[in-house]
Design a protein around this motif. Structure first.
Motif, PDB file in Angstrom:
ATOM      1  N   GLY A 115     -13.161 -54.762   5.896  1.00 20.04           N
ATOM      2  CA  GLY A 115     -12.194 -53.989   5.112  1.00 20.04           C
ATOM      3  C   GLY A 115     -12.090 -52.530   5.528  1.00 20.04           C
ATOM      4  O   GLY A 115     -11.487 -51.714   4.836  1.00 20.04           O
ATOM      5  N   GLN A 116     -12.673 -52.198   6.672  1.00 21.30           N
ATOM      6  CA  GLN A 116     -12.677 -50.799   7.121  1.00 21.30           C
ATOM      7  C   GLN A 116     -11.689 -50.555   8.256  1.00 21.30           C
ATOM      8  O   GLN A 116     -11.718 -49.499   8.880  1.00 21.30           O
ATOM      9  N   GLY A 117     -10.859 -51.534   8.516  1.00 26.84           N
ATOM     10  CA  GLY A 117      -9.942 -51.426   9.650  1.00 26.84           C
ATOM     11  C   GLY A 117     -10.390 -52.354  10.759  1.00 26.84           C
ATOM     12  O   GLY A 117     -11.566 -52.703  10.848  1.00 26.84           O
ATOM     13  N   VAL A 118      -9.440 -52.774  11.573  1.00 26.84           N
ATOM     14  CA  VAL A 118      -9.755 -53.721  12.632  1.00 26.84           C
ATOM     15  C   VAL A 118     -10.477 -52.998  13.768  1.00 26.84           C
ATOM     16  O   VAL A 118     -10.048 -51.927  14.198  1.00 26.84           O
ATOM     17  N   THR A 119     -11.561 -53.567  14.234  1.00 23.15           N
ATOM     18  CA  THR A 119     -12.269 -52.959  15.360  1.00 23.15           C
ATOM     19  C   THR A 119     -11.567 -53.324  16.675  1.00 23.15           C
ATOM     20  O   THR A 119     -10.823 -54.307  16.746  1.00 23.15           O
ATOM     21  N   ASP A 147      -7.132 -42.662  18.932  1.00 23.80           N
ATOM     22  CA  ASP A 147      -8.037 -41.565  18.583  1.00 23.80           C
ATOM     23  C   ASP A 147      -9.517 -41.884  18.866  1.00 23.80           C
ATOM     24  O   ASP A 147     -10.398 -41.077  18.567  1.00 23.80           O
ATOM     25  N   GLY A 148      -9.767 -43.077  19.439  1.00 29.53           N
ATOM     26  CA  GLY A 148     -11.111 -43.387  19.903  1.00 29.53           C
ATOM     27  C   GLY A 148     -12.179 -43.567  18.832  1.00 29.53           C
ATOM     28  O   GLY A 148     -13.367 -43.455  19.119  1.00 29.53           O
ATOM     29  N   ASP A 149     -11.791 -43.906  17.593  1.00 29.67           N
ATOM     30  CA  ASP A 149     -12.805 -44.083  16.555  1.00 29.67           C
ATOM     31  C   ASP A 149     -13.260 -45.543  16.429  1.00 29.67           C
ATOM     32  O   ASP A 149     -14.021 -45.886  15.520  1.00 29.67           O
ATOM     33  N   GLY A 150     -12.778 -46.402  17.342  1.00 32.74           N
ATOM     34  CA  GLY A 150     -13.225 -47.791  17.331  1.00 32.74           C
ATOM     35  C   GLY A 150     -12.461 -48.696  16.372  1.00 32.74           C
ATOM     36  O   GLY A 150     -12.723 -49.885  16.301  1.00 32.74           O
ATOM     37  N   ARG A 151     -11.534 -48.120  15.602  1.00 29.85           N
ATOM     38  CA  ARG A 151     -10.721 -48.904  14.669  1.00 29.85           C
ATOM     39  C   ARG A 151      -9.250 -48.735  15.012  1.00 29.85           C
ATOM     40  O   ARG A 151      -8.839 -47.675  15.494  1.00 29.85           O
ATOM     41  N   ILE A 152      -8.474 -49.783  14.704  1.00 27.02           N
ATOM     42  CA  ILE A 152      -7.059 -49.735  15.042  1.00 27.02           C
ATOM     43  C   ILE A 152      -6.233 -49.931  13.777  1.00 27.02           C
ATOM     44  O   ILE A 152      -6.443 -50.878  13.024  1.00 27.02           O
TER      45      ILE A 152
END
Ligand SMILES: [Ca+2]
Ligand SMILES: [Ca+2]
Ligand SMILES: [Ca+2]
Length: 171
Positions: A115-119, A147-152
């Motif tokens: 639930g934190q965003g798709v990796t 933005d390179g935070d690992g989530r899309i």
């Protein structure tokens, strides 16, 4: 872009939709993709996420048929894809995002396990299930994470999806 390159791009986009490779885009391509995605992410078709994915796939197919199935035989031939879908999607990329959105949103829900965003890793799995070559899938998922935070985010996926399928001008 020369003619040969244009033809190659059309062919690869058609192949991306023609998931079972039978030479036509039809309902089974969409429902089959939904089934494989659920299996990949160990999600049952009966749960809310599973049902949302199937109805999103059906809406995507109906939208595709609505713009491209000119002869109404419930399948989109390569010719119909080129003359119908490609031209209309290019004229109105927003329309493509609209018909794809419920499916993409449902895919994201299935692939986002915390639930934190798709990796990026989950997006790579989605693309691989949809038939993208593994190396390309990894590259594409990294590119999506601007933005390179690992989530899309959903809007990043929609934008990239529309950009990929909206074909550049014919030479
Ligand atoms: Ca097919
Ligand atoms: Ca047709
Ligand atoms: Ca990101």
């Amino acid at each position: 872009m020369d003619s040969a390159e244009y033809e190659r791009k059309i062919a690869s986009r058609f192949a991306a939709f023609d998931q079972d490779g039978n030479g036509f885009i039809d309902r089974e391509d969409f429902s089959g993709a939904a089934a494989r995605l659920l299996a990949e992410f160990s999600t049952t078709p009966r749960c809310d996420k599973g049902q949302a994915l199937y109805s999103g796939a059906e809406a995507f197919w109906q939208g595709m048929a609505g713009i491209a199935d000119v002869d109404g035989d419930q399948r989109v031939s390569r010719q119909e894809f080129v003359t119908g879908a490609v031209k209309r999607l290019r004229d109105n990329p927003q329309r493509f995002a609209e018909i794809a959105r419920p499916f993409l949103r449902a895919v994201i829900a299935v692939a986002d396990n915390d639930g934190q965003g798709v990796t990026t890793g989950a997006v790579e799995r989605v693309l691989t299930v949809l038939g993208v070559a593994p190396g390309l899938a990894a590259e594409a998922s990294r590119a999506l994470d601007s933005d390179g935070d690992g989530r899309i985010r959903e809007d990043e996926i929609l934008a990239a999806f529309a950009a990929y399928y909206v074909t550049p001008e014919h030479p």
